[in-house]
Scaffold this motif. Structure first.
Motif, PDB file in Angstrom:
ATOM      1  N   ASP A  98      69.549  77.440  40.618  1.00  0.00           N
ATOM      2  CA  ASP A  98      70.200  78.605  40.666  1.00  0.00           C
ATOM      3  C   ASP A  98      70.853  79.272  41.788  1.00  0.00           C
ATOM      4  N   GLU A 100      73.001  81.544  42.560  1.00  0.00           N
ATOM      5  CA  GLU A 100      73.397  82.763  42.248  1.00  0.00           C
ATOM      6  C   GLU A 100      72.401  83.721  42.170  1.00  0.00           C
ATOM      7  N   THR A 101      71.178  83.453  42.061  1.00  0.00           N
ATOM      8  CA  THR A 101      69.894  84.175  41.966  1.00  0.00           C
ATOM      9  C   THR A 101      69.160  84.117  43.261  1.00  0.00           C
ATOM     10  N   THR A 110      71.427  84.261  49.153  1.00  0.00           N
ATOM     11  CA  THR A 110      72.752  84.408  48.108  1.00  0.00           C
ATOM     12  C   THR A 110      74.104  84.548  49.162  1.00  0.00           C
ATOM     13  N   ARG A 123      81.729  76.914  36.169  1.00  0.00           N
ATOM     14  CA  ARG A 123      81.057  76.716  34.671  1.00  0.00           C
ATOM     15  C   ARG A 123      82.334  76.122  33.751  1.00  0.00           C
ATOM     16  N   THR A 141      65.040  78.041  39.464  1.00  0.00           N
ATOM     17  CA  THR A 141      65.989  78.370  38.235  1.00  0.00           C
ATOM     18  C   THR A 141      65.244  78.744  37.063  1.00  0.00           C
ATOM     19  N   ARG A 142      65.436  79.929  36.459  1.00  0.00           N
ATOM     20  CA  ARG A 142      64.973  80.164  35.064  1.00  0.00           C
ATOM     21  C   ARG A 142      65.340  79.209  34.187  1.00  0.00           C
ATOM     22  N   ASP A 144      66.395  79.823  30.984  1.00  0.00           N
ATOM     23  CA  ASP A 144      67.519  80.222  30.223  1.00  0.00           C
ATOM     24  C   ASP A 144      68.877  80.117  31.136  1.00  0.00           C
ATOM     25  N   ARG A 145      68.731  80.267  32.301  1.00  0.00           N
ATOM     26  CA  ARG A 145      69.862  79.967  33.109  1.00  0.00           C
ATOM     27  C   ARG A 145      70.251  78.646  33.240  1.00  0.00           C
ATOM     28  N   ARG A 147      69.794  76.492  30.975  1.00  0.00           N
ATOM     29  CA  ARG A 147      70.333  76.209  29.577  1.00  0.00           C
ATOM     30  C   ARG A 147      71.739  76.811  29.527  1.00  0.00           C
ATOM     31  N   GLU A 148      72.084  77.754  30.142  1.00  0.00           N
ATOM     32  CA  GLU A 148      73.352  78.460  30.018  1.00  0.00           C
ATOM     33  C   GLU A 148      74.457  77.526  30.978  1.00  0.00           C
ATOM     34  N   LEU A 149      73.856  77.011  31.956  1.00  0.00           N
ATOM     35  CA  LEU A 149      74.830  75.975  32.821  1.00  0.00           C
ATOM     36  C   LEU A 149      75.029  74.800  32.114  1.00  0.00           C
TER      37      LEU A 149
END
Length: 196
Positions: A98, A100-101, A110, A123, A141-142, A144-145, A147-149
């Motif tokens: 991730d 972005e984080t 970043t 995306r 990467t978390r 949930d992030r 999964r979102e991607l």
């Protein structure tokens, strides 16, 4: 009619090819494999990384399955977002980073990634079948992030459990599941989610 087996294109992350990494070990075992060559300059440039994917693909005849790890998954997303025209059978996007984080010390900031064209993360739905395989305790990467991607990219999401960043520092040299995912992608009949 003869069926051509796909060539696997290995897309490593920003640290390029690490000898003990599962991608390097996988490449040594597969009969048809090409790896994206490490950059000699502009190593943090997203555009240069995307061009390196194009160069590697130009050397391949026939069907291709992409196997990307970490920031390599982001390289593939950027490559696809820039209007990729090469037909791809599928892509395994393992432990996507991730970008972005903010990441741990030792990784690019970043701000540096933004200046080099990595942000925002594309995306749009990928124009080929894909699997995002993510760790529940990845320091980059978390879950949930990830999964979102996967949802944004139209990818099947697979939670791998606690496998860290799926790299040698997390105890992964060999990763046999990669070959199972490659076989699945070669059949390109993907359900939407899975665990384990």
């Amino acid at each position: 009619m003869t069926v051509t087996k796909p060539t696997v294109l290995i897309v490593p992350g920003l640290r390029d090819h690490v000898p003990e990494h599962w991608q390097t070990l996988l490449a040594a075992r597969l009969p048809r494999v090409v790896s994206v060559a490490p950059l000699e300059q502009d190593k943090l440039s997203c555009a240069a990384r995307v061009e390196a994917i194009d160069r590697a693909l130009a050397a391949i005849d026939g069907p291709v399955i992409i196997v990307a790890h970490s920031a390599g998954a982001m390289m593939v997303a950027h490559w696809a977002a820039r209007g990729a025209t090469r037909e791809i059978l599928g892509a395994l996007l393992a432990a996507p980073a991730d970008l972005e984080t903010p990441m741990p010390a030792g990784y690019p900031t970043t701000e540096a990634l933004d200046a080099q064209g990595w942000l925002p993360i594309p995306r749009g739905e990928l124009p080929f079948p894909s699997i995002v395989a993510a760790s529940s305790n990845d320091p980059l990467t978390r879950l949930d992030r990830a999964r979102e991607l996967a949802q944004a990219w139209g990818s099947r999401f697979v939670e791998l459990g606690e496998v860290g960043h799926l790299n040698p520092a997390s105890g992964y040299g060999e990763w046999p599941r990669a070959e199972a995912f490659i076989r699945e992608l070669s059949q390109a009949n993907l359900p939407t989610t899975a665990r384990g």
